[in-house]
Design an enzyme around this catalytic site. Structure first.
Site, PDB file in Angstrom:
ATOM      1  N   ASN A   1      46.139  39.190  30.471  1.00 60.40           N
ATOM      2  CA  ASN A   1      45.476  37.902  30.735  1.00 60.40           C
ATOM      3  C   ASN A   1      45.080  37.215  29.434  1.00 60.40           C
ATOM      4  O   ASN A   1      45.202  35.993  29.312  1.00 60.40           O
ATOM      5  CB  ASN A   1      44.263  38.100  31.646  1.00 60.40           C
ATOM      6  CG  ASN A   1      44.678  38.180  33.105  1.00 60.40           C
ATOM      7  OD1 ASN A   1      45.077  37.170  33.693  1.00 60.40           O
ATOM      8  ND2 ASN A   1      44.633  39.374  33.677  1.00 60.40           N
TER       9      ASN A   1
ATOM     10  N   GLY B   1      45.394  43.667  28.182  1.00 63.83           N
ATOM     11  CA  GLY B   1      45.305  42.335  27.576  1.00 63.83           C
ATOM     12  C   GLY B   1      46.364  41.339  28.003  1.00 63.83           C
ATOM     13  O   GLY B   1      46.631  40.383  27.272  1.00 63.83           O
TER      14      GLY B   1
ATOM     15  N   HIS C   1      39.911  38.300  38.825  1.00 67.86           N
ATOM     16  CA  HIS C   1      39.862  39.481  39.689  1.00 67.86           C
ATOM     17  C   HIS C   1      41.132  39.531  40.544  1.00 67.86           C
ATOM     18  O   HIS C   1      41.561  38.506  41.081  1.00 67.86           O
ATOM     19  CB  HIS C   1      38.626  39.414  40.589  1.00 67.86           C
ATOM     20  CG  HIS C   1      38.473  40.608  41.467  1.00 67.86           C
ATOM     21  ND1 HIS C   1      38.032  41.823  40.987  1.00 67.86           N
ATOM     22  CD2 HIS C   1      38.749  40.794  42.784  1.00 67.86           C
ATOM     23  CE1 HIS C   1      38.019  42.698  41.974  1.00 67.86           C
ATOM     24  NE2 HIS C   1      38.453  42.105  43.075  1.00 67.86           N
TER      25      HIS C   1
ATOM     26  N   ASP D   1      28.103  35.958  37.719  1.00 70.24           N
ATOM     27  CA  ASP D   1      26.647  36.031  37.884  1.00 70.24           C
ATOM     28  C   ASP D   1      26.245  37.496  37.789  1.00 70.24           C
ATOM     29  O   ASP D   1      27.045  38.335  37.372  1.00 70.24           O
ATOM     30  CB  ASP D   1      26.199  35.351  39.191  1.00 70.24           C
ATOM     31  CG  ASP D   1      26.751  36.067  40.425  1.00 70.24           C
ATOM     32  OD1 ASP D   1      27.289  37.188  40.292  1.00 70.24           O
ATOM     33  OD2 ASP D   1      26.636  35.500  41.527  1.00 70.24           O
TER      34      ASP D   1
ATOM     35  N   GLY E   1      25.844  39.769  39.979  1.00 65.33           N
ATOM     36  CA  GLY E   1      26.412  40.714  40.941  1.00 65.33           C
ATOM     37  C   GLY E   1      27.802  41.184  40.530  1.00 65.33           C
ATOM     38  O   GLY E   1      28.334  40.788  39.486  1.00 65.33           O
TER      39      GLY E   1
HETATM   40  C1  GRF Z   1      43.551  42.388  35.776  1.00 63.10           C
HETATM   41  O1  GRF Z   1      44.174  42.811  36.955  1.00 63.10           O
HETATM   42  C2  GRF Z   1      42.260  41.672  36.078  1.00 63.10           C
HETATM   43  O2  GRF Z   1      42.307  40.969  37.282  1.00 63.10           O
HETATM   44  C3  GRF Z   1      41.270  42.796  36.178  1.00 63.10           C
HETATM   45  O3  GRF Z   1      41.672  43.704  35.186  1.00 63.10           O
HETATM   46  C4  GRF Z   1      43.073  43.561  34.941  1.00 63.10           C
HETATM   47  C5  GRF Z   1      43.210  43.306  33.480  1.00 63.10           C
HETATM   48  O4  GRF Z   1      44.560  43.257  33.092  1.00 63.10           O
HETATM   49  N1  GRF Z   1      39.918  42.307  36.015  1.00 63.10           N
HETATM   50  P1  GRF Z   1      44.948  42.766  31.623  1.00 63.10           P
HETATM   51  O5  GRF Z   1      44.191  43.663  30.671  1.00 63.10           O
HETATM   52  O6  GRF Z   1      44.550  41.324  31.496  1.00 63.10           O
HETATM   53  O7  GRF Z   1      46.424  42.965  31.525  1.00 63.10           O
END
Ligand code: GRF
Length: 205
Positions: free
Chosen positions: A18, A16, A112, A144, A146
């Site tokens: 992000n 978490g 990503h 999307d 994909g």
């Molecule tokens: C991040 O590296 C994000 O790019 C990927 O999964 C990871 C999640 O990290 N999709 P966090 O849970 O936000 O710390």
């Protein structure tokens, strides 16, 4: 006149960080909206703790043993019940069903840890190292049907250093993720993103 805040829902399965970056941007008044619900398919996800500490309502549902379309229909219902207009995937370790994508078409973002279209899927940082890439980075894109294939909203490049390990590279990419994700959310919520086929024109970026 009071203007309604744009309501954001976050889907997360893990750490978490992000999510935290989005919440902190909101506190600084830099998100362009309000995180109103955090959903997880993992009961013990640290993301849920972070959300609770920030006073954000959380919902957990176990996906195990359930059909993807039926599970996703419930998640859509939960997001709708919270009046969500934008869904942010933040380490949500599940592919979304077509029904989910239709329900929030053009209103789902993902972050990503690579410069897409390079290194989609799992372990993107390891893929970059194993490929010998000199540059990788972070991407925020619209989702999307994909795998990590939707139109790109923002990217930030990160140099791969000669002595990088998966951990050191991941840590620097993560900092880039935390910078671009809130900016992408804000641009979308402020109506500064125009999607032209595969291209997203982002005003002011
Ligand atoms: C991040 O590296 C994000 O790019 C990927 O999964 C990871 C999640 O990290 N999709 P966090 O849970 O936000 O710390």
């Amino acid at each position: 006149m009071k203007t309604e805040k744009k309501r954001v829902g976050i889907l997360a399965s893990g750490r978490g960080s992000n999510l935290q970056a989005l919440v902190e941007a909101q506190k600084r008044g830099e998100l362009g909206g309000e995180v109103v619900v955090v959903f997880s398919n993992v009961e013990g996800a640290a993301a849920l703790d972070r959300a609770r500490r920030a006073g954000i309502p959380t919902v957990f549902r176990d996906h195990r043993g359930r059909r993807r379309d039926e599970f996703d229909a419930e998640v859509v219902q939960i997001l709708n019940a919270h009046g969500v207009c934008l869904v942010c995937l933040a380490g949500y370790m599940r592919l979304l069903s077509p029904g989910f994508i239709r329900a929030f078409d053009g209103r789902i973002l993902n972050v990503h840890p690579a410069l897409l279209p390079a290194f989609p899927g799992l372990h993107a940082q390891r893929q970059a190292l194993e490929h010998g890439a000199k540059v990788s980075g972070a991407t925020v894109h619209l989702v999307d049907s994909g795998l990590d294939s939707g139109p790109i909203v923002l990217q930030e490049a990160v140099k791969v250093l000669p002595d990088d390990t998966e951990d050191t590279l991941s840590a620097r990419i993560l900092e880039a993720e935390h910078r671009i994700y809130p900016r992408a959310v804000r641009a979308l919520l402020e109506g500064r993103c125009r999607v032209e086929g595969r291209r997203v024109v982002v005003e002011g970026e």
